[in-house]
Each structure stands twice: as structure tokens, then as C-alpha cells.
Scaffold this motif. Sequence first.
Motif, short mmCIF file in Angstrom:
data_model
loop_
_atom_site.label_atom_id
_atom_site.label_comp_id
_atom_site.label_asym_id
_atom_site.label_seq_id
_atom_site.Cartn_x
_atom_site.Cartn_y
_atom_site.Cartn_z
N VAL A 277 -18.17 12.26 -8.87
CA VAL A 277 -17.29 11.48 -8.58
C VAL A 277 -17.61 10.85 -6.96
CG1 VAL A 277 -15.57 11.12 -10.18
CG2 VAL A 277 -15.31 12.57 -8.20
N ASN A 278 -17.34 9.54 -6.61
CA ASN A 278 -17.53 9.43 -5.36
C ASN A 278 -16.27 9.64 -4.39
OD1 ASN A 278 -19.86 7.97 -5.49
ND2 ASN A 278 -18.76 6.04 -6.20
N ALA A 279 -16.30 9.93 -2.97
CA ALA A 279 -15.53 9.99 -2.32
C ALA A 279 -14.48 8.76 -2.27
CB ALA A 279 -16.17 10.49 -0.77
N PRO A 280 -13.24 9.06 -1.83
CA PRO A 280 -12.33 8.05 -1.71
C PRO A 280 -12.88 7.19 -0.33
CG PRO A 280 -11.39 9.91 -0.81
CD PRO A 280 -12.63 10.34 -1.32
N ARG A 281 -12.58 5.89 -0.43
CA ARG A 281 -12.96 4.92 0.45
C ARG A 281 -11.78 4.35 1.29
NH1 ARG A 281 -17.64 1.09 -2.05
NH2 ARG A 281 -19.08 2.90 -2.73
N GLU A 282 -10.86 4.41 0.49
CA GLU A 282 -9.44 3.69 1.21
C GLU A 282 -8.74 4.77 1.75
OE1 GLU A 282 -9.02 0.51 1.47
OE2 GLU A 282 -10.73 -0.05 0.30
N GLU A 283 -7.97 4.70 2.89
CA GLU A 283 -7.04 5.47 3.40
C GLU A 283 -5.70 5.93 2.68
OE1 GLU A 283 -6.69 6.78 6.88
OE2 GLU A 283 -8.93 6.34 6.98
#
Length: 708
Positions: free
Chosen positions: A152-158
Motif C-alpha cells: 500500500v502507498n504511503a499517506p499523502r494527506e496530513e
Amino acid sequence: MRYVLLASSALVSVAVSAQAMAEEARPDETIVVTAARTTLPPSALPLTIDVISKDSLDQQVAISGSVIDAVANLTPSFSPSRQKLSGAGETLRGRSPLYAINGIPQSTPIRDGSRDGYTIDPFFLDRVELIYGSNALQGIGATGGVVNQVVVNAPREEGLSGRVLVQGSTGNFESNSFGGKLGGLLSYRQGAFDVTGGVAYETRGLYYDGAGRRIGIDNTQGDVQDSKSLSFFARLGYDVSSTARLELFATRFNLEGNGDWVQVTGNRATGLPSSSKRGDIQGEAASNRVETVNLTLTDTDLGGGNLIFQAFFNRSRDIFGGDVNATFQDASIAPNGTLFDQSANRSRKLGARVSYERQFFEALNVTLGFDSMWDKTQQDLIATGRYWVPPTTFRTLAPFGQANLKLFDGAVRLAGGGRWENGQLKVDDYVTLASYNSAQVSGGTRAFDDLLINGGVIVEPAQGVRAYASYAEGYSIADVGRILRSVNGATQSNFSIDDVNVTPVISNNREVGIEIKRGPLDASATYFWSTSKDGGLLVMNSAGVYDVQRQRIEIEGFEINLAVELPVDGLKLGTGYAHLSGRTDSNKDDKVDIDLDGANISPDRINVWASYNRGPVSARVQAGLYLDRKFDGAPANTAFSGYTLTDAVLRYDLLRWGGITLAASNLFDVDYVTYNSQTIRSTAAATDNARYFTGRGRTVTLGWDYRF
């Protein structure tokens, strides 16, 4: 029908396409297939490539429960799933694929336990990348292709984000068939730093076939029915700069049988499949535990190019069920016919990979890199403390380079490169088991190297019409462990490692094909052929154990895929067909003379599907038609009678509270014997009643997941 399709395939231009999965949406040119080790889009590569997106993967896992079944359902040239923990005989284009997690090899080629399809829970995956055919892009093992599972991708939103999954399944609603799954994934991002952690737990009940019988459990090789798995995922990420990122992730996957059921032997001659009954197993239950740690540094603008560096550690322990097998007997330990034992594969890999890619003159793309890996593997008999396969170390060092040249404003591309594999195999002195007459084998070191090349041309005469031709070589080890453990002291005295054929399998893959993606039409056709002069063929011996025979192997086939978007908004229809033919040299005169059997090649197959996706509703119905097949040179009772399986899945996204998914595999509850069970070829084929398994009947899965 296959001959009509073959004739139509022969009309295809000399070309091969980076084939997008027919049931996927039209591919976005910004997609980066990391398994190809380049930032170029699939359309720029002379490779057959599929990407199973997150949505499609979740859909297929809801139907079938595993990545292996998802790939098998969607890929016509992938063999039917065995529906067991062991994937022995599951092939892509007639050869074994390399399974990887973010490019980290999960296979254990020195002693292939065939458990590499169960090394991470699909709950932690973003997509699965498939590269078809022999190639050396990822190093050792990809003679059939690459199945790269991307986490799974790393989170982009804070801030905080995550996902929760609750799921239950049953086969014919028997109380002992119920299973369930719980999964949770939590991510947090603050500035340049992010962290992700997750856990997934799954319990699986007993499986029932289409006739309502309990399916025979494979206590020896391992089974996914009557089992439980616990998986963990953790990742730390830090954005060093606007272009550079440092990331560390770790996974741990452990699947083990509950040991509540034992096998009831069937009768192949009368058509009675094996079944299961309540009982306690002896020894430890079959299990599979895999741990992977990966450190990655990337920089998308280092000196005007893209840098990727990986350092990884991988450890696996595969325990097989025990029995009083003739192979395990040793009169010096216990009277013959009474000695119980069971084996365990143990493997550790340590490696590092670096690649640097840069574009020159806006037309030439060049990638240079270096891969290294140390793999130490052994197979123990854990009840008596003996070695079945001695500790064996394989070291590989491999510099490589790839180039891609764009000509005539992209209407023509030339691509190619090479990889120099320098391998070293080290084996200590050892003694084979008493059943092999206690052969004294002198260990030593064997070294070998080879230059593996690839090349191709891509022609795009008009937008949406693409053709290509390619040649690529792949490289693997022919299960050295099976070869080492079967040295027989009765016929081979004063034996040395120098007398064992442990040379690598060098296979090649040639492809031609065409792809058309215009308007509502998405069509492709690919013809391929592959050869290896000294391949590794799985052959079951009289004790029911697979040995490796080194024989010439030739495989050819073609694939056709067609998908169309209908005028009804959100509705798509598609079909696919794959034909494979494989031959091997049984008398070692360097000429192929008999067919490959079901342990080494898949049947011809037709896929038909329909999907609908609009608003909160998504649905899919799919059918796989496995066509009958006879094997030249094989016993009559190894012929395949064919079967058709249909699946369906329906999902409804709630406004604020996640989504509900209802899926059914084998929707029409077809009663069938699995492909692998029908096609076993061995000296014990006529009496091999233990491995005569039926496939799963209708299985219903209901799940709820919530993302925030």
C-alpha cells in the motif's frame, strides 16, 4: 476452435504489446510498473505487462481469498490454482514465475517449497504487477515471468487515515466451513514524516465440493482450509527533500493449519475423491512463516536522473506435515515402516539492489544497475534432527544495463540491454538419507556466469495501434535441493558436488503481437515461444515425492484478449483465450518427444466476463472455461476432462459508512476434480489416491470495509 484462433493469430503483425489487463480500465500512461525497473510507461516497453489495480485485486480476493487465485482467475495463461498452500505446478506460460514483494524475491529456488504465493496478506497490497515470459529484470527465478506484489502507498494527506475490514465466508453453510477475517491499517503523516501500521487475522474453515463432500485436506504439503493466519505490516517514511525519500517497511506473514482434520484416501480408479474426517495429526501442522524487511532510498532528480536503492532481508520457514514415508525410513533409528518424520525448509536472503535511470537528448533513456543477493537454504527433518537437503549457499552478483531509444517522434522505439549473472553455489559435505542408500557426497563450490540479453522493437503507426517484437532470456536454478537429496549411494559411489547437474536453467522468450486501443475497443494478441536446453522438469517418484529431471523443454502458445465498452454507461464486456503447448525430451537425445504434463503446463482456457461500475454500485460476473487436454506419452488416466467455473461479486458503497461486498466463487456449485489432481503423471499415478482432490464448491463471502 483453438485452430481457428491459431490461424487468426498467425495473421498478427510481427509485434508484441505491453498488454493491459483486459478487464482493467484503459491504462494511464503515467502508470509506473516498478517490476520493469524503469519510469517509462508500459507502452514504451517490449514486454507483455498486466497491472491488477487495487479495486480489481480487492474484488478478486473477495471472491477467492488469495493473490494466487486472483492472478489465476484473471490470467488465461496462468494455470488453474491448486487451492492448496503448495503451489507446485502452478505456472505462467508453462514456467514458474518469480514472486516478489516490491521487487524483493519471495521464491526459494535452491529448495523450492512452492509456498511463495502465500507470503503477505493481500489486505496490505496496493496492486499486483505481472510481467509475462522469461526475463532477467528481477534476477534469478523469472523463467515464466514476474508476479510483483506492491504494498500500500504511503499517506499523502496530513493527519490520520486508515482502513478497516470485517469479512465472513462459508461453503454450503456447514458449521465447520465458516471462516472470517479482520484487518486494520492505520497511517499518520506529519510534514515530511509518515508512519503506517497494520494487522490482519484470518481463520478458514473446512472446504466442501460441489457434491457437498468434505474436500480432502493435504496434511503433508500444506493446505489453506482449516487454517489460520496472522499478518503484520509496518512502515516508516521520511521525505529527505522534495525529490528524495527514505522508507523502511517490514512484513510478517504466518499461516498454519489447525490440525483438526485428517485426510481420507480416495480411489482414483473408481472416481472417488479424497475427503477429510475429524482427527489429530501427528507432529506439527503444516505452516508457512515469512518475514521481510526492506530499506529503500529514492531520488527522482539526482543529477537529472532517477535513483533507486534497496537493501533487504527475507527469512522463511516452511513446515510440511509428517508421516511414515518410505523416504524417511532408517533402520538405525527405528524399524523400517515405523519411523515418523517431517521436513522444514529454512531460507534466509540478504541483498542489495541499486539502479540509476536518466534520459538523454529527450529520446534516449538509459538505466544502469547492480544487484546482489546471498541465499542460504536447507531442508531439515525436524523430528529426528537430520538433513534432507544440506545447508546450501547461493550468491549472485549482477550488473545490468537497459536502453530505450525513441525514434520518429515515438512512432518507433528500440529497446534492449543485458545482465551479467555471476553465481556461486556452495554445499558442505553431506550424507543422503538411508532410503537413498546413505550416499557420501563431497561438497564444494560451483561457480557459473552468463550474459543474459534482451531486445525489442515497438511500432506505433497510429495512436492507439501498437505492435512489437521481443527476445528476452531468463535465469533460474533447477531446484538444487531436490537434486542433492536424491543422490543414490547404490548407483552413485564416491560422489561429489561436481558430479551433480546444478547448472542454472537458461530459458528464452520470443514474442510477437499487436494491440489496439481505440474508442470503446481494447484488443490484443500475442504469440510466444520459449525454449531451454537443460530445463528443470518436476516428476513424481514412486514415494509420491517430486524429483527434478534435467531435460530440454520447448513451449509455445498465444493469447488473445478483447474488451469493449458498451453504450450503457459503466458496462463492459470482455473475453480472453490462451493456448499453450509444451514438449520435453524424455530420452535425452536433444529432441523433444513427449508432452509436458499438468505439473508443468496449464490447459487451454477461455475467459468471459462482464463488469458494471456506476455510482455506488459495482459488479462483476466472470467465467473460466478450462478446455480438455490429452498428453502425448502419458498414461491415459492423466488426461484432463475440463470444467467451467463461474464467479460473481457485487459491491455497494454506502454514503458515509464504507462499503458492503457480497461475492460467490463457483456460483453454480460445479463438482469437479482439480486440474493438478487429474493430470498427475508418475510411477505411482495409478495408485496415487491421496492427491485426488476435488475443487471448492460454491463459497459465499460477505464483507464490510471502511476507509477514513
